[in-house]
Design an enzyme around this catalytic site. Structure first.
Site, mmCIF file in Angstrom:
data_model
loop_
_atom_site.group_PDB
_atom_site.id
_atom_site.type_symbol
_atom_site.label_atom_id
_atom_site.label_comp_id
_atom_site.label_asym_id
_atom_site.label_seq_id
_atom_site.Cartn_x
_atom_site.Cartn_y
_atom_site.Cartn_z
ATOM 1 N N HIS A 52 -5.285 -5.738 -11.473
ATOM 2 C CA HIS A 52 -4.700 -6.840 -10.694
ATOM 3 C C HIS A 52 -4.422 -8.066 -11.565
ATOM 4 O O HIS A 52 -3.457 -8.770 -11.346
ATOM 5 C CB HIS A 52 -5.619 -7.231 -9.525
ATOM 6 C CG HIS A 52 -5.775 -6.149 -8.511
ATOM 7 N ND1 HIS A 52 -6.801 -5.247 -8.549
ATOM 8 C CD2 HIS A 52 -5.007 -5.799 -7.461
ATOM 9 C CE1 HIS A 52 -6.664 -4.397 -7.544
ATOM 10 N NE2 HIS A 52 -5.586 -4.714 -6.861
ATOM 11 N N GLU A 102 0.837 -1.214 0.000
ATOM 12 C CA GLU A 102 0.000 0.000 0.000
ATOM 13 C C GLU A 102 0.868 1.259 0.000
ATOM 14 O O GLU A 102 0.557 2.231 -0.694
ATOM 15 C CB GLU A 102 -0.953 -0.005 1.199
ATOM 16 C CG GLU A 102 -1.918 -1.186 1.241
ATOM 17 C CD GLU A 102 -2.713 -1.403 -0.037
ATOM 18 O OE1 GLU A 102 -2.883 -0.444 -0.806
ATOM 19 O OE2 GLU A 102 -3.136 -2.554 -0.280
HETATM 20 ZN ZN LIG Z 1 -2.582 -2.523 -4.891
#
Ligand SMILES: [Zn+2]
Length: 493
Positions: free
Chosen positions: A401, A310
Site C-alpha cells: 500500500h 476489490e
Molecule cells: Zn487493495
C-alpha cells in the site's frame, strides 16, 4: 506433447476450454466490439504453435538457462496480435513467479517476449520432506491447527528468494472467522530442510493507510456458512449490491469483459461482516468480496470505489496475477485503484473528480477527505509517490500500500497531465495528459498482455510503453515515458 530442442512443448488443450469469450455478458446493450478478436480453438492453437516456433528459432538467446515451459493461456486480441502466456518449470516443478509472454503481430511475426524467466536455477527437485510434514510445519508457525478456518493447500515449486534457489512447498493457510483479524498467510517451507523461507499475507486488503488506531472486534458475524441472502430493505446491502452492479456494467460495456474472470463468474459479496469491521477485502481463495460496516470515523465499505477496487483485485488475479508482495504487490494495489478511478469515471459521468479513493466512507461525508489520493498520494501520510522515496522494508507485505502511490501518481499524471504534486520531486517536464479513457486502455492492455506475477516498476514502464505503442501513436508513448519519469521510474524520454 512434442519436444523441440530440449524444450517440452505441451499444447495444453485445457487452456482453450478455460478461454471463454470476453463479451456476451447479460447486459442487453453490450457493444458489438470485442477485446478478443478470436476465441476459436483452431486460431488459439495456431497462435500457440507459432509462439513456440518463434521461441525455438531464438532459443539460444531467449531461453538460455531455462528448462521447460508450459502454456497457461493464449489470447488473440482485438488488434489480431497474439499473446501466449507461459509458466516456467524445472524438471516438471513449477517455478514460482517464473514465466514469459510471447507476442506475435497481426501477421504472425514475432513481436517480442515479456520476460519474467528465472535463469540457471540450481535446485534439487526431489523433495526430502513430504507435503504433510511441510504443511504441519507451516501450520505450527502461524499459530497451530486451532487458528485455521479451512483445510491448508500446498504446492511444490522452485523458489528463488533473496538470491537463493530452493525447492519449496507453498502452503496457503486461512484464518477466517475467528476472534482475530482475518488472514490468509502464504508460507514457503523448504522441501529439503523444513525451515520457513518466506511468508506473506495472501488477503488483498483495502488497508486504512491513514488510520492506524483502529481496533477490531470479530466476535459476531464471521461464519460465512451462516450467511443468508440480503434484503433490499437494508440500505447498506442495497448500496453494496448496486456498487457491484455498476462495476460489472463497466467491465462489460467498457472493457468487453464478462465479470472479473472474463468468464461470467457470479460475484459473491458478504456485507455486515464482523462487528464494526473497518475494512473490505477480496478473498481470492474463496472468490468472495467481504465488506465491513465500518465504525468510528468510517461508514460502511460497500461504496462504489472501494467495491470497484476489490473487484479490480479479482480482475488482476485473473490477468497478471501479481505476487502480493513488494513491487508486484504495489502494482496489484495500484491496479485496483486505477480500476476504481475508471469505474467512478464511467458511473459518475464526465467531469467528476475520480482520483480520490474511499471518500464516500468517511463520516461525516466530506469530499475533501479520502483514504488515498492519486493526485497527491503522499498527502495521506504513508503513501510514497516517487521511486526514489519508495518504502523498502518488510512491513505492509513489503510496502504494497505504501508504494502503490508511485503507479497511482503515474496514472494520474498520464490521465490528467501536469507535474509531480511535490515541487521538490519535479523533473521539469510538464505532461499534457491523454485523458483517463486512453490512460486506462493502456494500463488494462499492459495488465492483460504484458505483465507477469513478478513484474515490478521498471517492467511496468516497459509494459505500458508497449501497450501505448500498440494502441496509439508515438506522442502518446512519449507521454507514458514522461509520466513514469516524473515519478522516478526510468530516465527521460
Ligand atoms: Zn487493495
Amino acid at each position: 506433447m512434442s519436444r523441440i530442442h530440449g524444450f517440452e512443448v505441451r499444447l495444453s488443450l485445457l487452456t482453450f476450454a478455460l478461454l471463454l469469450p470476453a463479451c456476451g455478458a447479460a447486459d442487453d446493450d453490450t457493444s458489438d466490439l470485442a477485446r478478443v478478436l478470436s476465441d476459436s480453438p483452431d486460431d488459439l492453437e495456431r497462435a500457440e504453435t507459432l509462439a513456440y516456433l518463434h521461441l525455438d528459432e531464438r532459443a539460444d538467446t531467449l531461453l538460455a538457462g531455462v528448462d521447460e515451459l508450459w502454456t497457461e493461456r493464449v489470447v488473440v486480441d482485438e488488434l489480431g496480435m497474439s499473446h501466449t502466456r507461459l509458466q516456467q518449470t524445472v524438471a516438471g516443478v513449477p517455478v514460482f513467479g517464473g514465466g514469459a509472454i510471447v507476442h506475435t503481430d497481426a501477421l504472425g511475426a514475432f513481436d517480442g517476449m515479456t520476460d519474467g524467466l528465472l535463469r540457471d536455477l540450481v535446485v534439487d527437485t526431489t523433495p526430502t520432506l513430504g507435503e504433510r510434514e511441510a504443511v504441519a510445519l507451516a501450520v505450527q508457525n502461524v499459530g497451530g491447527w486451532g487458528s485455521l478456518s479451512d483445510e491448508p493447500r500446498a504446492e511444490l515449486l522452485a523458489l528463488r528468494h533473496e538470491g537463493r534457489d530452493h525447492l519449496a512447498y507453498r502452503v496457503e493457510l486461512r484464518q477466517m472467522g475467528h476472534a482475530r483479524e482475518p488472514s490468509a498467510p502464504v508460507v514457503f517451507v523448504d522441501a529439503h530442510g523444513g525451515e520457513e523461507i518466506w511468508r506473506h499475507e495472501g488477503l488483498e486488503h483495502y488497508a486504512l493507510s491513514t488510520a492506524n488506531r483502529v481496533t477490531y472486534d470479530m466476535n459476531n458475524g464471521t461464519d460465512f456458512g451462516a450467511a443468508v441472502v440480503g434484503d433490499s430493505s437494508d440500505a447498506t446491502l442495497l448500496q453494496t449490491h448496486d456498487s457491484v452492479k455498476h462495476t460489472l456494467a463497466v467491465l462489460s460495456k467498457k472493457l468487453y469483459r464478462s465479470s472479473y474472470d472474463g468468464a461470467g463468474a457470479v460475484v459473491h459479496t458478504y456485507g455486515h461482516y464482523g462487528n464494526a469491521y473497518v475494512n473490505a477485502f477480496w478473498d481470492s481463495g474463496a472468490s468472495r468480496l467481504v465488506i465491513g460496516d465500518g465504525g468510528g470515523q468510517f461508514g460502511h465499505f460497500g461504496v462504489l470505489d472501494i467495491v470497484a477496487h476489490e473487484l479490480g483485485h479479482a480482475v488482476t488475479d485473473h490477468e497478471s496475477n501479481f505476487t502480493y508482495y513488494g513491487e508486484p504487490g504495489a502494482l496489484d494495489e495500484s491496479s485496483a485503484d486505477i480500476f476504481a478511478a475508471f469505474v467512478s469515471h464511467h458511473v459518475q459521468g464526465d467531469g467528476g473528480w475520480v482520483f480520490d479513493i474511499g471518500e464516500d466512507c468517511w463520516l461525516p461525508l466530506d469530499p475533501s477527505v479520502a483514504l488515498r489520493y492519486m493526485s497527491r498520494p503522499s498527502d495521506d501520510g504513508s503513501s510514497r509517490d516517487h521511486y526514489s522515496t519508495r518504502y523498502q522494508g518488510a512491513a505492509d507485505n513489503g510496502g504494497v500500500h505504501f508504494n502503490s502511490g508511485i503507479a497511482n501518481h503515474f496514472f494520474y499524471l498520464l490521465s490528467h497531465g501536469g507535474q509531480h504534486h511535490d515541487p521538490a520531486l519535479r523533473s521539469g517536464l510538464v505532461i499534457d495528459g491523454i485523458g483517463i479513457e486512453d490512460a486506462h486502455a493502456i494500463w488494462y492492455r499492459a495488465l492483460t498482455v504484458y505483465m507477469l506475477p513478478g513484474t515490478g516498476f521498471t517492467k511496468a514502464r516497459l509494459a505500458t510503453e508497449k501497450a501505448a505503442d500498440d494502441l496509439f501513436d508515438a506522442s502518446v508513448v512519449e507521454q507514458v515515458e514522461e509520466a513514469w519519469y516524473e515519478v522516478g521510474v526510468g530516465g527521460p524520454p
